[in-house]
Design a protein around this motif. Sequence first.
Motif, PDB file in Angstrom:
ATOM      1  N   ASP A 146      26.816  73.252  28.619  1.00 26.65           N
ATOM      2  CA  ASP A 146      28.429  72.284  28.683  1.00 26.65           C
ATOM      3  C   ASP A 146      29.964  72.207  28.547  1.00 26.65           C
ATOM      4  O   ASP A 146      30.351  72.966  27.143  1.00 26.65           O
ATOM      5  N   ASP A 170      20.550  66.220  25.989  1.00 20.11           N
ATOM      6  CA  ASP A 170      21.002  65.123  26.030  1.00 20.11           C
ATOM      7  C   ASP A 170      19.715  64.308  25.125  1.00 20.11           C
ATOM      8  O   ASP A 170      18.557  65.086  24.272  1.00 20.11           O
ATOM      9  N   THR A 206      34.945  57.157  24.979  1.00 18.43           N
ATOM     10  CA  THR A 206      34.606  56.496  25.886  1.00 18.43           C
ATOM     11  C   THR A 206      33.433  55.813  25.349  1.00 18.43           C
ATOM     12  O   THR A 206      32.287  55.190  26.272  1.00 18.43           O
ATOM     13  N   TYR A 240      23.624  72.993  26.456  1.00 17.72           N
ATOM     14  CA  TYR A 240      23.571  71.112  26.904  1.00 17.72           C
ATOM     15  C   TYR A 240      22.667  70.344  25.751  1.00 17.72           C
ATOM     16  O   TYR A 240      21.327  70.803  26.033  1.00 17.72           O
ATOM     17  N   ASP A 262      28.561  52.959  35.861  1.00 19.16           N
ATOM     18  CA  ASP A 262      29.461  52.804  35.026  1.00 19.16           C
ATOM     19  C   ASP A 262      30.429  53.427  36.192  1.00 19.16           C
ATOM     20  O   ASP A 262      31.714  52.311  36.144  1.00 19.16           O
ATOM     21  N   TYR A 263      30.871  54.353  36.163  1.00 17.55           N
ATOM     22  CA  TYR A 263      31.652  54.800  37.677  1.00 17.55           C
ATOM     23  C   TYR A 263      32.158  53.673  38.723  1.00 17.55           C
ATOM     24  O   TYR A 263      33.300  54.104  38.944  1.00 17.55           O
ATOM     25  N   PHE A 280      33.691  57.769  33.463  1.00 17.13           N
ATOM     26  CA  PHE A 280      32.663  58.280  34.181  1.00 17.13           C
ATOM     27  C   PHE A 280      30.969  59.008  33.402  1.00 17.13           C
ATOM     28  O   PHE A 280      30.135  58.812  33.446  1.00 17.13           O
ATOM     29  N   SER A 281      31.227  58.736  32.131  1.00 15.17           N
ATOM     30  CA  SER A 281      30.603  59.185  31.104  1.00 15.17           C
ATOM     31  C   SER A 281      31.278  58.072  29.640  1.00 15.17           C
ATOM     32  O   SER A 281      32.218  58.260  29.806  1.00 15.17           O
ATOM     33  N   ARG A 282      30.477  57.923  29.096  1.00 16.33           N
ATOM     34  CA  ARG A 282      29.799  57.751  27.833  1.00 16.33           C
ATOM     35  C   ARG A 282      30.056  58.465  26.765  1.00 16.33           C
ATOM     36  O   ARG A 282      30.015  58.298  25.378  1.00 16.33           O
ATOM     37  N   ALA A 283      29.668  59.703  27.061  1.00 12.54           N
ATOM     38  CA  ALA A 283      30.221  60.787  25.914  1.00 12.54           C
ATOM     39  C   ALA A 283      31.545  61.483  26.055  1.00 12.54           C
ATOM     40  O   ALA A 283      31.457  62.258  25.524  1.00 12.54           O
TER      41      ALA A 283
END
Length: 613
Positions: A66, A75, A385, A73, A502-503, A428-431
């Motif tokens: 990442d 998740d 986000t 990376y 989300d986007y 674009f991402s909640r991360a």
Amino acid sequence: MTDPTSPPSRRAMLTAALVGGTAAAATLAGAPGAQALPALQPGGKKQFTLTVLGTTDLHNNVFNWDYFKDTAYADAAGNKIGIAQAATLIKAMRAERGAQGTLTIDAGDTIQGTPLAYYFAKIRPISVSVTHPMALAMNAVGYDAVGLGNHEFNYGIPLLRTWEKQLDFPLLGANVHDAVTGERAFTPYVLKRVKTDNGWLTVGLVGFVTPGCALWDRDNVQGKLDFNGIVEEARIVIPQMKAAGADVVIVSSHSGATPGSSYGDALPFPENASTQLAEEVPGIDAILVGHAHVEIPERFVRNRATGKQVLLTEPLKWGMRVAVMDLQLAKEKGQWSVTSASSHLLDAKTVEADPAVVRAVQAGHDATVAYVNEVIGTSTAPLSTATACWEDSAAIDAINYVQASTIKAELAGGTAAGLPVLSIAAAFSRAVDVKAGPLTIRDVAGLYIFDNTLLSIKVTGAQVKAYLEWSAQYFKPVSSATARAADVTNAGTAMAPNGTPDYNYDVVYGLDAPLTYDIDLARPVGGRIVNLSYGGEALRADQEFAMAINNYRQSGGGNFPAVKTAPVLSNSQQEIRQRIIDYVVDNGTLDAALFSRNDWRLVVNGQPLTVTP
């Protein structure tokens, strides 16, 4: 497993990686392989098993890394990503099935998606002396063909053509045509000769890409490339492949299996046509699906003309899975035909990275890591986000502020200089979790992960209201004062039956004065925007604005109203991510006091809605 190259250890590794598919467990338990089947079955039919391995939507993920977090990376599902992971499974399957009866393909979206891709497109562009990391990696794996994805066009046709030349295998795109000559612009298909104990088998590999490319990368392709409908082109090219000698036809389709189009009716051809392709075009045996980033271990679609069951499979994204398609063939009176088919997926988190791929790309990876960790300024506040999809967020405000400020400067001195500026942006991402303090390039790249470019259009107050109503479809109806996030966001619609991503939920932000509004989730879709004001006064339908917008949205992505036909005021074709980086470099500070405001909120019957994780 002390020796993964030995058959028992290899088989155990592959069995541990199994994901779905009705025949998956039996397939590996028996380890059939092409060479393991009897050459002659009862009734005199000669048999052969063809195995086709597939990846898709790699998005330039080579390592399990990442770049935005500068760590491996991770998740919630424990997935690993990258073609280096997938390569281990691909090579093990080749050894298990027999290399002579195994082909490997990809369904596109290969050269965009990570800072590694950006580095070799913009910082150290590929050339005759600089090889693209995805060329190095895929050549090391030994693919037989790769299909075009829509994101292949993001960095322009010249870079795409350079990458194409660096590949040891063909880049397929049957439905892409030269806009001037009408001729096919890419290799439409390739015929692979496979040696069996009963003579040669000819396998046709053909690629199609979603025609949405014409919208999403209009500035790069308009007047240069045309994109025919997938089904329309397949009706032409599949018979051509058969006439050229294809016994079996395998499709690489960068087009989702769930029908629908994010761009509505902006094009005469659907975005997601893989199921329609299987139903309507005879002669196809199996389809490797891409574009939708979903996991389909095995699915069968009946062809309406022949009654034949066509196999579909999609191996998720980013190298997380490898698709394994097994086609049983029989040869009778000199003709091969597919008698049955099955597929399953292999999970890349169960293996280690392939050393050959790692060696090929290590230097490029290291250079990218060094690049993205360069400090370019500071942020006065954290930018997260995590809750941006249901409450106003400083992170989204930061994107909107930079976009709007950039457009304000671009329009200065021109005929549109007097227009107040609005801006749109989405999570674009909640991360995203940028800490207050030093800002690196990877912090900014993580804030805006796509390679969208910035332009501005002229809109009215009525169009802004319609835009916000369309965006508010993202929310599910709510009647209580408190609700969980999962019960509020990602509502299904006709365009997105599995849930609006989300986007496709945009926030609209005012630069010169606040644009404020409530979204009442007790109201029906189309009438949810209330208390819409600009500068403290009710927004007038005839007010005019310049709106900062990204090329994906303005060209039809998400099918938002009015924006496709609105007058374009400026279009510098500069990437938004780079604009944010430039802003930080020029100003030294991303000062939340300048842009962070609470301009919108969710309500139920006029009362604030509390959203819990």
